[in-house]
Design an enzyme around this catalytic site. Structure first.
Site, short mmCIF file in Angstrom:
data_model
loop_
_atom_site.label_atom_id
_atom_site.label_comp_id
_atom_site.label_asym_id
_atom_site.label_seq_id
_atom_site.Cartn_x
_atom_site.Cartn_y
_atom_site.Cartn_z
N ARG A 1 0.83 -1.20 0.00
CA ARG A 1 0.00 0.00 0.00
C ARG A 1 0.87 1.26 0.00
NH1 ARG A 1 -0.79 2.30 5.09
NH2 ARG A 1 0.27 1.11 6.71
N HIS A 2 0.22 2.41 -0.16
CA HIS A 2 0.92 3.69 -0.19
C HIS A 2 0.84 4.31 1.20
CE1 HIS A 2 1.86 7.88 -1.23
NE2 HIS A 2 2.41 7.40 -2.33
N PRO A 3 1.89 5.02 1.65
CA PRO A 3 1.84 5.57 3.01
C PRO A 3 0.77 6.63 3.21
CG PRO A 3 3.82 6.32 1.84
CD PRO A 3 3.19 5.25 1.01
N SER A 4 0.43 7.39 2.18
CA SER A 4 -0.49 8.51 2.43
C SER A 4 -1.64 8.61 1.42
CB SER A 4 0.30 9.83 2.46
OG SER A 4 1.16 9.94 1.35
#
Lengths: 390, 390
Positions: A237-240
């Site tokens: 997943r992406h952090p933000s």
């Protein structure tokens, strides 16, 4: 004098290429693809170390050749010279006198031992550009240490951001430690060419593989400073941005990238969980990032009813960003990859074709000329000596 | 007329920058760092989408600003223009008339709708270079589909090579889907500049994020063709060099990259398992790749007796390639990273400094001038209009 090639934006430029393995050869591959004439100068007998790195392929004459070497050395010529022998240095000096760019990726200090440090080269050939690609660069306390892709991926922080949450650090599955250094090398060389057109003088491009990894960190450095928490690996997943990652459908994984607040409700509608868009935990991207695990469960429950391909058709038709997780076989069958000419064929010495990745630097309305395959060691000696008048 | 900057290899060049978020801004960041004058043209009110991507930092005036935006927009100017309004188009046209390069990363088709497709732009400004960076490029069946970093990492095959053996595909922890496309964009733009110096004509650079991922695959494509097996993720080791990866010491992970047959026995000696060098399973790199799991057990047993730092000192002194697995805090304290100037400080509007990654394209004997911080939206409107005589 060496005559340059006549096709491509960098035609007119001649590159003498002392590089081995990956970072340097990747740099000169791009220069060659863009039209520069690239002459590999290799150690006699062994040649570029990459000639001995697998996968090995039968050469049709009872021996083997490196498929790896073919990936990154098309459109280049080869001459074998031992720069510790005076007779070979004479040939090398004639090559340099005819060249615009010299590229090397030895550990710093080696060029000086061979008699080709920057000051000497610059005094003899003031317009020559020297590009040095090394593990840690030409300056700083670690400059003389050896480095490999794996070492700089780890030291530069990229490894610490890659892998499963709570799991061990994971290598990026391609050698971005080498490749990105090669790309920055190409950028530095072209910048130096543009400056030379104004000034007439060459300069010394100094690329560090470690610097190149740090330059990839984008928001990780500011996240650490803003939040005071050391970022770690977080899987796919992406952090933000959420949802923005890999999700499992009925048969296999797929990517959904529907993180912004306009697209997210459309995704929920499209996968028949409209109520999720109104869940207080998922109303904004910030809230979704906080509750990413709960959201992933809901999305994967919804996706479990159909195959990834079925969902991709459905979501694409609705304009929701998504895509397949292609393995290498999938990449080689992808219609867009094929249409863009990114699968380039070369003929091996055994007469069979091999596909390698094409050049990602393209110009609208122009197509790449067919590639000449990676050279055999010393293949161009006679032709080169003749051109140089030796 | 806009006057260019006077320092750096690309001084003399003016870039009009319509790009948003990451791939395009990363491209123009490199152009700016190398001395081009870069003018961001942003949508009024909202500006570049990256201004709203976290981590958010207090601006000292009761609001917040994006730390992410600061990472990739130093050394640029900003003017807010709505290209759907005729009055703003007049200003934009004056900017173009004064520029060398126009960069955009809209979905293909958008520039045409705004009246700035390649044919129109080229007819009006024959020497202007247009660089378009998009998810899939300007041609091919997917050209009009939206794409994000995650989508192209997955479609291009890199994800399928990254992660634990047998585990789910794992995202590379930095946005190489965007960043490498930005780098290829810079390479294409500079190549076009070099060609323009010969021909006087601009060209249309066409970069695809998906192409950029395929171009990173190096040996995976030939491995698949040579061995007939689809390569998958293999954790932190290298597919064809062993030992070359992450190993656990007493306290934490470290990297050992001692794959070649000369260094391997020296490693075994150094970590007091000389008998392993004579084990028939480990005599050559090819054999070690086959028996990598058994070898890893032996190496980690040996390393368990001391901390990673102790081993790194010991192995470095013996010339055996190794390195720490730095997290982001470690990167920010690394002596080499500091010595190379790769931690650049900018002042936030709240008066506090923030560190972002420096430029990996360096020239020996030259240092980067201090960076001007990322601009506020529309910060340079008045100065730019005055320069243009409006």
């Amino acid at each position: 004098m060496l005559s340059p090639k006549t096709h491509g934006p960098l035609s007119g430029l001649v590159v003498i290429d002392l590089t081995r393995v990956l970072a340097g050869p990747y740099c000169t591959l791009m220069l060659a693809d863009l039209g520069a004439r690239v002459i590999k100068v290799e150690m006699p007998v062994l040649g570029d170390d990459a000639r001995h790195v697998g996968p090995m392929i039968e050469d049709g004459q009872g021996g083997t050749i490196s498929g790896y070497f073919f990936s990154i050395n098309r459109n280049k010529e080869s001459i074998a010279l031992n720069l510790k022998l005076e007779a070979d240095k004479v040939i090398f000096d004639k090559l340099l006198a005819s060249a615009d760019i010299l590229v090397e990726n030895f550990t710093p200090g080696t060029m000086a031992r061979l008699g080709y440090d920057w000051d000497t080269v610059h005094a003899r050939h003031p317009s020559l550009i020297l590009a040095s690609i090394s593990g840690f660069g030409q300056t700083g306390p670690y400059r003389e240490l050896p480095a490999y892709d794996m070492v700089v991926q780890a030291m530069g922080g990229v490894l610490s951001l890659t892998g499963e949450e709570g799991g061990p650090p994971t290598r990026v599955g391609v050698s971005i430690g080498d490749i990105c250094a090669g790309m920055f090398g190409t950028i530095g060389i072209q910048a130096a060419i543009i400056e030379r057109i104004r000034t007439g003088l060459g300069k010394h491009v100094d690329i560090s593989m470690l610097d190149s990894q740090v330059a990839l960190l984008e928001n990780a450095l500011v996240r650490y400073q803003a939040e005071g928490v050391v970022p770690g690996p977080i899987g796919s997943r992406h952090p933000s941005i959420t949802p923005f990652g890999v999700f499992k459908a009925k048969d296999t994984y797929m990517v959904v990238a529907a993180g912004n607040d306009r697209i997210f409700p459309r995704l929920c509608e499209a996968i028949s969980i409209p109520e999720v868009a109104n869940d207080a935990r998922f109303m904004t991207n910030l809230l979704r990032c906080e509750h990413h695990a709960a959201l992933k469960v809901r999305i994967e429950q919804a996706l479990a009813g159909r195959t990834a391909n079925e969902w991709l058709k459905h979501l694409t038709a609705l304009g929701i960003p998504c895509g397949p997780v292609n393995d290498i076989a999938g990449v080689m069958q992808d219609h867009q990859v094929k249409a863009r000419g990114m699968l380039m064929s070369q003929l091996l010495p055994n007469g069979r074709p091999i596909i390698t990745a094409g050049c990602a630097v393209q110009f609208a309305g122009e197509s790449m000329p067919p590639a000449t395959p990676a050279p055999a060691l010393d293949q161009h000696r006679e032709a080169l000596l003749k051109e140089l008048g030796i």
